[in-house]
Design an enzyme around this catalytic site. Structure first.
Site, short mmCIF file in Angstrom:
data_model
loop_
_atom_site.label_atom_id
_atom_site.label_comp_id
_atom_site.label_asym_id
_atom_site.label_seq_id
_atom_site.Cartn_x
_atom_site.Cartn_y
_atom_site.Cartn_z
N PHE A 1 0.48 -1.09 -0.34
CA PHE A 1 0.26 -0.05 0.19
C PHE A 1 1.12 0.73 -0.15
CE2 PHE A 1 -2.70 3.03 1.75
CZ PHE A 1 -3.83 2.46 0.98
N ASP B 1 3.16 -4.58 8.69
CA ASP B 1 1.39 -4.12 8.53
C ASP B 1 0.47 -4.75 8.74
OD1 ASP B 1 -1.05 -2.86 7.72
OD2 ASP B 1 0.24 -1.11 6.55
N TYR C 1 -10.40 0.98 10.91
CA TYR C 1 -11.23 0.82 10.91
C TYR C 1 -12.00 -0.18 9.58
CZ TYR C 1 -7.97 3.20 7.55
OH TYR C 1 -6.73 3.67 7.09
N LYS C 2 -10.79 -0.97 8.96
CA LYS C 2 -11.32 -2.43 8.45
C LYS C 2 -12.04 -3.83 8.82
CE LYS C 2 -7.41 -1.00 5.52
NZ LYS C 2 -7.89 -0.08 4.22
N ARG D 1 -12.35 -5.13 -6.80
CA ARG D 1 -12.16 -6.29 -5.40
C ARG D 1 -13.40 -6.13 -4.27
NH1 ARG D 1 -8.69 -3.05 -0.46
NH2 ARG D 1 -9.95 -1.62 -0.36
#
Ligand SMILES: Cc1ncc(COP(=O)(O)O)c(C=O)c1O
Length: 411
Positions: free
Chosen positions: A128, A199, A224-225, A370
């Protein structure tokens, strides 16, 4: 296999996985199949009451006393311990607050200080972007040389080497959904005297990680995921206990001080994980994340993973039947994280057309549809519904409609 046969199979699979169906713990709109929980998790019902109490009672009525009476001061560590269970960390090694980018910056500086005699750091060029940006920034500050080496190439690069300070990898590739071999890469790093920094944005809350078991040195991830902490939820940082004494906090704010209320002129780090704290945490968001984690109460992360593997395998099976010839970026085996990534030349339009039909996934450049599968609140029936809509979008060329191909969305 016909759609009817798939429907029968979906029902049987949902029956088999009944024990891990946590849908009731979440508030989701009717008529939506939400496949973007790997970007913004759904709203756990417990958050609504917790945030309302935090606003009306804790802030509104009890005001400043809440730092003590409602345990605000201890929230970063308390929520950290609760989150630690989901990532395989014993208590006292996880602190919550700030963003993943900030926590990564902090971890990398700490790694540089712990391996000050070494100059090379290995990173995945496909990771990312924020990870590469932050790493390049830290490298300029500490004099590191960044080598782009994928996680599966890392063991060969590390073997017999003595120049690598750290490897910095994402556990799951955010585009392809590939789950990298954290135990093997971590072991290879240690054999070469390097630190392993991970990560966990795309694995925390979805995949068993075993931070302590695999002796990971430093790790961070967002709230938040799959952890469902809400938009902009605080991130977390894991520092293995063995590194606490050597952990140099590059942002030594007053919350990480040994005696914050002594208000002394010089910085003295607190003992343990508290020294990784920075400044005043965003309390409403901390409370939202804490309540969100209760959605996992009584459930083992291994069971969440089992459900996720079944869901993603079935989603792929449904797509293969209803949209034969589909190309995938995500692996077909257990090296798949909690998402199915479909490749399509008009991926952006496909995603927008799906959203218009109530199937919410997202687009990742250049050609990826996705489909994130947050197992706790999704069913096998949802997987079939999503695949069915995908088939209809493509059959009717809905993805070519200019309403869906004009790029104006943020995500
Ligand atoms: C692997 C990974 N790292 C970091 C981030 C984001 O970091 P931050 O929370 O600082 O925006 C994301 C966001 O999607 C991500 O996927």
């Amino acid at each position: 296999m016909s759609t009817d046969a798939l429907r029968t199979r979906a029902a049987a699979l949902d029956e088999r996985h009944q024990a891990t169906d946590l849908r009731e713990r979440f508030a989701l709109p009717d008529g939506v199949v939400y496949l973007d929980g790997n970007s913004l998790g759904a709203l756990p019902r417990a958050v609504v009451g917790a945030v309302s109490d935090a606003v009306e009672v804790q802030w509104g009525r009890d005001l400043i006393t809440s730092w003590n009476t409602h345990g605000w001061w201890d929230t970063p560590r308390r929520v950290g311990d609760r989150l630690g269970r989901l990532v395989g960390a014993a208590a006292g090694q996880v602190v919550v607050g700030d963003s993943t980018s900030v926590r990564l910056h902090q971890a990398l500086h700490a790694a540089a200080a712990l391996r000050s005699d070494r100059r090379v750091v290995l990173a995945d060029p496909a990771t990312f972007p924020t990870d590469l940006y932050v790493l390049d920034g830290v490298a300029r500050q500490v004099g590191w040389i960044v080598e782009h080496v994928t996680p599966d190439e890392a063991p060969a690069r590390l073997a017999g080497s003595q120049d690598v300070a750290a490897v910095v990898y994402s556990h799951v590739d955010y585009r392809t959904g590939r789950l990298w071999d954290l135990p093997t890469v971590t072991r290879a790093a240690h054999d070469a005297g390097a630190l392993a920094v991970w990560d966990l944005c795309h694995s925390a809350g979805a995949v068993p990680i075993g931070l302590d078991e695999h002796r990971v040195d430093l790790a961070m991830g967002c709230g938040y995921k799959y952890l469902n902490g809400g938009p902009g939820a605080p991130a977390f940082l894991y520092v293995a206990a063995e590194h606490h004494d050597g952990f140099a906090n590059i942002v030594p704010g007053w919350h990480g001080h040994a005696e914050p209320f002594a208000m002394s002129g010089g910085y003295r780090p607190a003992a343990g994980i508290d020294r990784a704290r920075i400044g005043t945490p965003p309390m409403l968001s901390m409370i939202a994340l804490e309540a969100a984690l209760s959605a996992f109460d009584g459930v083992d992360i291994a069971a969440v993973r089992e459900r996720s593997l079944s869901l993603t395998a079935f989603l792929r099976e449904c797509i293969d039947v209803l949209v034969p010839g589909t190309a995938y970026a995500s692996p077909d085996d257990e090296s798949r994280g909690s998402q199915v990534a479909v490749r399509h030349p008009d991926a952006y339009g496909v995603v927008q057309a799906l959203i218009a039909r109530g199937v919410v996934g997202d687009f990742r450049t250049p050609d990826i549809v996705r489909l994130g599968v947050a197992a706790p609140y999704l069913t096998h029936a949802d997987m079939l519904t999503a695949a069915d809509h995908l088939a209809h979008v493509l059959a009717a060329d809905e993805h070519l409609d200019p309403a869906f191909t004009t790029r104006n969305a943020v995500t």
